[in-house]
Design an enzyme around this catalytic site. Structure first.
Site, PDB file in Angstrom:
ATOM      1  N   GLU A   1      -5.762  -4.797  10.677  1.00 52.56           N
ATOM      2  CA  GLU A   1      -4.739  -3.764  10.837  1.00 52.56           C
ATOM      3  C   GLU A   1      -5.011  -2.960  12.104  1.00 52.56           C
ATOM      4  O   GLU A   1      -5.764  -1.981  12.076  1.00 52.56           O
ATOM      5  CB  GLU A   1      -4.774  -2.796   9.649  1.00 52.56           C
ATOM      6  CG  GLU A   1      -4.339  -3.393   8.338  1.00 52.56           C
ATOM      7  CD  GLU A   1      -3.710  -2.311   7.451  1.00 52.56           C
ATOM      8  OE1 GLU A   1      -2.551  -2.480   7.077  1.00 52.56           O
ATOM      9  OE2 GLU A   1      -4.358  -1.309   7.180  1.00 52.56           O
TER      10      GLU A   1
ATOM     11  N   GLY B   1       2.746  -1.154   4.341  1.00 58.22           N
ATOM     12  CA  GLY B   1       2.775   0.258   3.991  1.00 58.22           C
ATOM     13  C   GLY B   1       4.189   0.713   3.683  1.00 58.22           C
ATOM     14  O   GLY B   1       4.711   0.473   2.595  1.00 58.22           O
TER      15      GLY B   1
ATOM     16  N   GLU C   1      -6.981   4.891   7.719  1.00 61.96           N
ATOM     17  CA  GLU C   1      -6.718   6.306   7.409  1.00 61.96           C
ATOM     18  C   GLU C   1      -7.925   6.945   6.740  1.00 61.96           C
ATOM     19  O   GLU C   1      -8.186   8.129   6.912  1.00 61.96           O
ATOM     20  CB  GLU C   1      -5.444   6.420   6.546  1.00 61.96           C
ATOM     21  CG  GLU C   1      -4.204   6.214   7.408  1.00 61.96           C
ATOM     22  CD  GLU C   1      -2.986   5.674   6.690  1.00 61.96           C
ATOM     23  OE1 GLU C   1      -2.953   5.693   5.441  1.00 61.96           O
ATOM     24  OE2 GLU C   1      -2.063   5.217   7.388  1.00 61.96           O
TER      25      GLU C   1
ATOM     26  N   SER D   1       3.020  -2.038  10.465  1.00 62.10           N
ATOM     27  CA  SER D   1       4.462  -2.133  10.713  1.00 62.10           C
ATOM     28  C   SER D   1       5.048  -3.512  10.383  1.00 62.10           C
ATOM     29  O   SER D   1       5.882  -4.033  11.130  1.00 62.10           O
ATOM     30  CB  SER D   1       4.791  -1.735  12.161  1.00 62.10           C
ATOM     31  OG  SER D   1       4.448  -0.381  12.370  1.00 62.10           O
TER      32      SER D   1
ATOM     33  N   ASN E   1       0.879  -1.176   0.000  1.00 65.41           N
ATOM     34  CA  ASN E   1       0.000   0.000   0.000  1.00 65.41           C
ATOM     35  C   ASN E   1       0.914   1.222   0.000  1.00 65.41           C
ATOM     36  O   ASN E   1       1.490   1.563   1.023  1.00 65.41           O
ATOM     37  CB  ASN E   1      -0.890  -0.038   1.251  1.00 65.41           C
ATOM     38  CG  ASN E   1      -1.702   1.239   1.422  1.00 65.41           C
ATOM     39  OD1 ASN E   1      -1.814   2.039   0.490  1.00 65.41           O
ATOM     40  ND2 ASN E   1      -2.262   1.428   2.606  1.00 65.41           N
ATOM     41  N   TRP E   2       1.022   1.825  -1.163  1.00 61.80           N
ATOM     42  CA  TRP E   2       1.944   2.969  -1.280  1.00 61.80           C
ATOM     43  C   TRP E   2       1.431   4.235  -0.614  1.00 61.80           C
ATOM     44  O   TRP E   2       2.158   5.197  -0.453  1.00 61.80           O
ATOM     45  CB  TRP E   2       2.201   3.281  -2.763  1.00 61.80           C
ATOM     46  CG  TRP E   2       3.126   2.340  -3.444  1.00 61.80           C
ATOM     47  CD1 TRP E   2       3.716   1.217  -2.937  1.00 61.80           C
ATOM     48  CD2 TRP E   2       3.598   2.460  -4.795  1.00 61.80           C
ATOM     49  NE1 TRP E   2       4.509   0.630  -3.892  1.00 61.80           N
ATOM     50  CE2 TRP E   2       4.449   1.373  -5.030  1.00 61.80           C
ATOM     51  CE3 TRP E   2       3.363   3.371  -5.830  1.00 61.80           C
ATOM     52  CZ2 TRP E   2       5.087   1.173  -6.263  1.00 61.80           C
ATOM     53  CZ3 TRP E   2       3.991   3.173  -7.054  1.00 61.80           C
ATOM     54  CH2 TRP E   2       4.846   2.087  -7.265  1.00 61.80           C
ATOM     55  N   LYS E   3       0.134   4.255  -0.294  1.00 59.81           N
ATOM     56  CA  LYS E   3      -0.472   5.479   0.257  1.00 59.81           C
ATOM     57  C   LYS E   3      -0.193   6.644  -0.696  1.00 59.81           C
ATOM     58  O   LYS E   3      -0.158   6.455  -1.899  1.00 59.81           O
ATOM     59  CB  LYS E   3       0.029   5.733   1.678  1.00 59.81           C
ATOM     60  CG  LYS E   3      -0.101   4.473   2.555  1.00 59.81           C
ATOM     61  CD  LYS E   3       0.060   4.727   3.998  1.00 59.81           C
ATOM     62  CE  LYS E   3      -0.100   3.417   4.750  1.00 59.81           C
ATOM     63  NZ  LYS E   3      -0.111   3.562   6.188  1.00 59.81           N
TER      64      LYS E   3
ATOM     65  N   HIS F   1      -9.659   1.382   4.734  1.00 57.01           N
ATOM     66  CA  HIS F   1      -8.386   1.552   5.445  1.00 57.01           C
ATOM     67  C   HIS F   1      -8.611   2.522   6.612  1.00 57.01           C
ATOM     68  O   HIS F   1      -9.381   3.470   6.495  1.00 57.01           O
ATOM     69  CB  HIS F   1      -7.317   2.103   4.492  1.00 57.01           C
ATOM     70  CG  HIS F   1      -5.951   2.072   5.107  1.00 57.01           C
ATOM     71  ND1 HIS F   1      -5.535   3.042   5.990  1.00 57.01           N
ATOM     72  CD2 HIS F   1      -4.935   1.184   4.997  1.00 57.01           C
ATOM     73  CE1 HIS F   1      -4.302   2.750   6.387  1.00 57.01           C
ATOM     74  NE2 HIS F   1      -3.914   1.626   5.803  1.00 57.01           N
TER      75      HIS F   1
ATOM     76  N   GLY G   1       2.198   2.399  10.828  1.00 54.18           N
ATOM     77  CA  GLY G   1       3.138   3.515  10.713  1.00 54.18           C
ATOM     78  C   GLY G   1       3.855   3.865  12.003  1.00 54.18           C
ATOM     79  O   GLY G   1       4.483   4.914  12.101  1.00 54.18           O
TER      80      GLY G   1
HETATM   81  P1  PGA Z   1       2.679   0.395   7.685  1.00 56.87           P
HETATM   82  O1  PGA Z   1       1.245   0.646   7.036  1.00 56.87           O
HETATM   83  O2  PGA Z   1       3.217  -0.875   7.141  1.00 56.87           O
HETATM   84  O3  PGA Z   1       3.499   1.591   7.258  1.00 56.87           O
HETATM   85  O4  PGA Z   1       2.493   0.344   9.161  1.00 56.87           O
HETATM   86  C1  PGA Z   1       0.347  -0.406   6.859  1.00 56.87           C
HETATM   87  C2  PGA Z   1      -0.945   0.081   6.255  1.00 56.87           C
HETATM   88  O5  PGA Z   1      -1.360   1.201   6.562  1.00 56.87           O
HETATM   89  O6  PGA Z   1      -1.578  -0.618   5.459  1.00 56.87           O
END
Ligand code: PGA
Length: 250
Positions: A167, A233, A97, A212, A9-11, A95, A173
């Protein structure tokens, strides 16, 4: 036997130039690793680039969000068929976010899941509790509720067409992943809850872990019986790291 799945997931990261290097390196690094599935979810403007570089490889690509309707006056939104037009096979739905920043509700997420299935996309449904919910001992209740909201709307037959991603929000993150034991226990709980609707569907559904996931913890997480892959991520933005995580799944 469930086949492992690693989703990057590149965001909101990347550029035409950096994406090209990253995608080409990942294609090269995973060429001979065909015992797991890999998907990279890129920002919408880069779908065409992902399609150009990834088609014909063993890596699929997808979107990070979509609108629940087919078309309409929804400035700034992307319809399900716009993702499939560019060869997407997957889309991340719900997600944390987006739940948090775009205030996406369980009902909206359920509607998006349903539309994704209708468009023949595989929705990757994210569920997870916040730090406060976790500390208050409400993780199971919260996650169970997020799961039920979608299951009730779409029914088990459609739900089974997706992928579930656990998640924990406190792990995203932060560099602090859930321990393999803790993640396993939540995955087992989710599978048990789905099994109440349909045991076969529950035993076949892929439940992946995100939050993470790094080169250092991927193998231990992926070795858990109910962890069928990873949603990655920040480590998906570094070719060497993403490749090693994918190889651990292979
Ligand atoms: P992260 O993000 O690996 O940077 O913790 C995971 C995600 O948000 O899907």
């Amino acid at each position: 036997m469930r086949r492992k799945l690693v989703v990057g997931n590149w965001k909101m990261y990347g550029s035409l130039e950096s994406n090209k290097k990253l995608l080409e390196a990942v294609v090269e690094g995973l060429r001979d690793y065909r015992n797991a599935d890999y998907v990279i979810c890129v920002p919408h403007p880069y779908l065409c680039q992902a399609q150009t570089i990834l088609q014909g490889t063993n890596i699929a690509w997808g979107g990070q969000n979509m609108h629940q309707y087919e078309a309409g006056a929804f400035t700034g939104s992307v319809a399900p068929h716009m993702l499939t037009d560019f060869g997407c096979t997957h889309v991340i739905i719900g997600h944390s976010e987006r739940r948090e920043m775009a205030h996406e509700s369980d009902a909206l997420i359920a509607a998006k899941f349903e539309s994704a299935v209708r468009a023949r996309l595989t929705p990757i449904l994210c569920v997870g509790e916040t730090r406060e919910e976790h500390e208050a001992g409400k993780a199971h209740e919260v996650v169970g509720h997020q799961l039920d909201a979608v299951l009730e709307r779409v029914g088990i037959a459609n739900f089974a067409k997706g992928v579930l991603a656990y998640e924990p929000v406190w792990a995203i993150g932060t560099g602090k992943s859930a321990s393999p034991d803790k993640a396993q226990s939540m995955h087992a709980f989710l599978r048990y809850r789905i099994a109440k609707h349909d045991r076969k569907a529950a035993s076949e559904l892929r439940i992946i872990y995100g939050g993470s996931v790094k080169v250092t913890n991927a193998a231990k997480l992926l070795a858990q019986p109910d962890i069928d892959g990873a949603l990655v991520g920040s480590a998906s933005l570094v070719a060497e790291q993403f490749i090693l995580i994918c190889r651990a799944a292979n």
